[in-house]
Write a protein that holds these residues in place. Sequence first.
Motif, PDB file in Angstrom:
ATOM      1  N   SER A   1       0.828  -1.203   0.000  1.00  0.00           N
ATOM      2  CA  SER A   1       0.000   0.000   0.000  1.00  0.00           C
ATOM      3  C   SER A   1       0.864   1.255   0.000  1.00  0.00           C
TER       4      SER A   1
ATOM      5  N   SER B   1       0.404   4.375  -3.020  1.00  0.00           N
ATOM      6  CA  SER B   1      -0.160   5.652  -2.603  1.00  0.00           C
ATOM      7  C   SER B   1       0.937   6.544  -2.035  1.00  0.00           C
ATOM      8  N   SER B   2       0.662   7.848  -2.091  1.00  0.00           N
ATOM      9  CA  SER B   2       1.650   8.793  -1.575  1.00  0.00           C
ATOM     10  C   SER B   2       1.331   9.216  -0.142  1.00  0.00           C
ATOM     11  N   ASP B   3       0.244   8.701   0.414  1.00  0.00           N
ATOM     12  CA  ASP B   3      -0.115   9.032   1.789  1.00  0.00           C
ATOM     13  C   ASP B   3       0.847   8.353   2.755  1.00  0.00           C
TER      14      ASP B   3
END
Length: 107
Positions: free
Chosen positions: A42, A46-48
Amino acid sequence: MSVLTRVKERYKNSNKFLLALQLFFSALTLYFAVRVIFISTSGLVSSDPSTEFPGLLLFGMLLSLGLANVVELVEMLVAKKKEHFTILLMATIFVLGVSFYILSLSI
């Protein structure tokens, strides 16, 4: 069929408490391994920033793996089985050492 036969044979020949404890630690190892893989994949898509702590999850995975090996060592001592004892002892010490090293890095 041979896997099922081996599981039945191991169940008959081993201490039930130690077998249950080893299965618990093995399941815990698998849980932490799946969580580490999930967090890693994950994080790639994603860049979160992740709120999980992968170092602590790795510590939990390696600690539970080491404890499963300790239970197997105790079972070998109780049953007076000496085959592969030294190799398993060295591997257990190594895994537990790496787990505490990862814990020291993640704190």
